[in-house]
Motif scaffolding. Structure first.
Motif, short mmCIF file in Angstrom:
data_model
loop_
_atom_site.label_atom_id
_atom_site.label_comp_id
_atom_site.label_asym_id
_atom_site.label_seq_id
_atom_site.Cartn_x
_atom_site.Cartn_y
_atom_site.Cartn_z
N HIS A 94 -1.48 20.36 24.96
CA HIS A 94 -0.27 20.68 26.02
C HIS A 94 0.38 20.33 27.40
O HIS A 94 0.28 20.63 28.32
CB HIS A 94 -1.01 21.78 26.60
N ARG A 96 3.16 16.87 28.20
CA ARG A 96 4.42 16.70 28.42
C ARG A 96 4.64 15.09 28.72
O ARG A 96 3.96 14.36 29.87
CB ARG A 96 4.93 17.14 29.29
N TYR A 115 -0.21 20.72 20.65
CA TYR A 115 0.88 21.33 20.79
C TYR A 115 0.79 20.79 22.18
O TYR A 115 1.09 21.06 23.46
CB TYR A 115 0.00 22.61 21.66
N THR A 116 1.88 19.17 22.29
CA THR A 116 2.30 18.45 22.56
C THR A 116 3.74 17.77 22.92
O THR A 116 4.25 18.26 21.50
CB THR A 116 1.60 17.01 23.24
N GLU A 117 4.22 18.44 24.21
CA GLU A 117 6.25 18.01 23.61
C GLU A 117 6.27 16.76 24.82
O GLU A 117 5.76 15.98 25.40
CB GLU A 117 6.69 18.67 24.70
N GLU A 119 9.20 13.49 24.81
CA GLU A 119 10.79 14.09 25.11
C GLU A 119 11.57 12.51 25.56
O GLU A 119 10.35 11.73 26.61
CB GLU A 119 11.65 15.10 25.73
N ASN A 139 3.12 19.48 17.08
CA ASN A 139 3.78 18.67 18.56
C ASN A 139 5.21 19.39 18.48
O ASN A 139 6.08 19.79 17.45
CB ASN A 139 4.31 17.62 18.25
N ALA A 140 6.18 18.93 19.58
CA ALA A 140 7.47 19.35 19.46
C ALA A 140 8.25 17.64 20.09
O ALA A 140 7.92 17.36 20.96
CB ALA A 140 8.26 20.73 20.92
N GLY A 142 11.59 15.90 20.54
CA GLY A 142 12.37 15.38 20.80
C GLY A 142 13.17 14.55 21.06
O GLY A 142 13.15 13.71 19.74
N CYS A 165 4.97 20.61 13.11
CA CYS A 165 5.51 20.17 13.92
C CYS A 165 6.98 20.21 14.34
O CYS A 165 7.28 20.81 13.41
CB CYS A 165 5.56 18.44 14.46
N TRP A 166 7.43 20.51 15.47
CA TRP A 166 8.77 20.54 16.15
C TRP A 166 9.77 19.12 15.76
O TRP A 166 9.43 18.78 16.55
CB TRP A 166 9.58 21.86 17.08
#
Length: 199
Positions: A94, A96, A115-117, A119, A139-140, A142, A165-166
């Motif tokens: 969780h 960023r 569960y980490t973004e 970017e 995870n996401a 970007g 993942c996204w």
């Protein structure tokens, strides 16, 4: 333990020394240091817990190598010019990870990143030695300057599991272009991304 603390302008902001050493940091800001936190070779008995904290604008954010048991939850790792987070047996959830030279670098431990973004880093995630050991799921990823994931490898090489993942798209060809692995250097192994999350 440190709570609601600002640590700024140091050679090393926080040092946790010794394999039996542990710590709890909550609601802290670690910024504008040469190294935000050095937790290498610590936390073998009990996890080093960092919660709801910001590690930003350092040369390097957190270095936790030497099988350090770092447990990072709901933190902002941002704007570090070198590496945001260097792991060797840690858990990141969780969080960023944004605007770092390298967002996260794994060094060989059984790291869990979920569960980490990620970017706008130079490289989002750099997977180092023992690349089959990290769990990189849910995870996401970007856009990044170079790649979302870079496979480095080096010891006990094999595929990296980055499934579920996204990636900002569901087109595998576009996702593959975001990754440096066997399809860019045949001496490496693949980063596995399918099945993808669709949002």
């Amino acid at each position: 333990s440190l709570h609601h603390t600002l640590i700024r302008g140091c050679e090393t902001g926080v040092v946790i020394e010794g394999v039996e050493a542990s710590a709890l940091l909550e609601y802290c800001v670690i910024e504008q240091n040469s190294l935000g936190m050095d937790a290498s070779f610590s936390g073998w008995e009990q996890d080093i817990q960092v919660r709801h904290s910001a590690v930003r604008q350092n040369e390097d954010g957190i270095v936790a190598t030497g099988s350090a048991r770092l447990d990072l939850w709901s933190c902002d790792i941002a704007d570090n010019s070198g590496v945001g987070l260097e792991l060797d047996g840690g858990v990141v959830q969780h969080c960023r990870i944004a605007h770092n030279g390298v967002g996260v670098r794994t060094k060989g431990g059984w790291d869990t990143i979920q569960y980490t973004e990620f970017e706008a880093n130079g490289v989002g995630l750099e997977v180092g030695s023992y690349p089959t050991q990290p769990s990189v799921r849910y995870n996401a990823f970007g856009d990044h300057e170079d790649y979302a994931v870079v496979y480095v490898g080096g010891q006990q090489d094999g595929p990296v599991d980055a499934t579920m993942c996204w990636w900002g798209t569901t087109e595998l060809e576009t996702v593959s272009a975001m990754i440096w692995d066997i399809y860019d250097d045949t001496s490496l192994f693949p980063v596995l991304v399918s099945p993808l999350l669709d949002e």
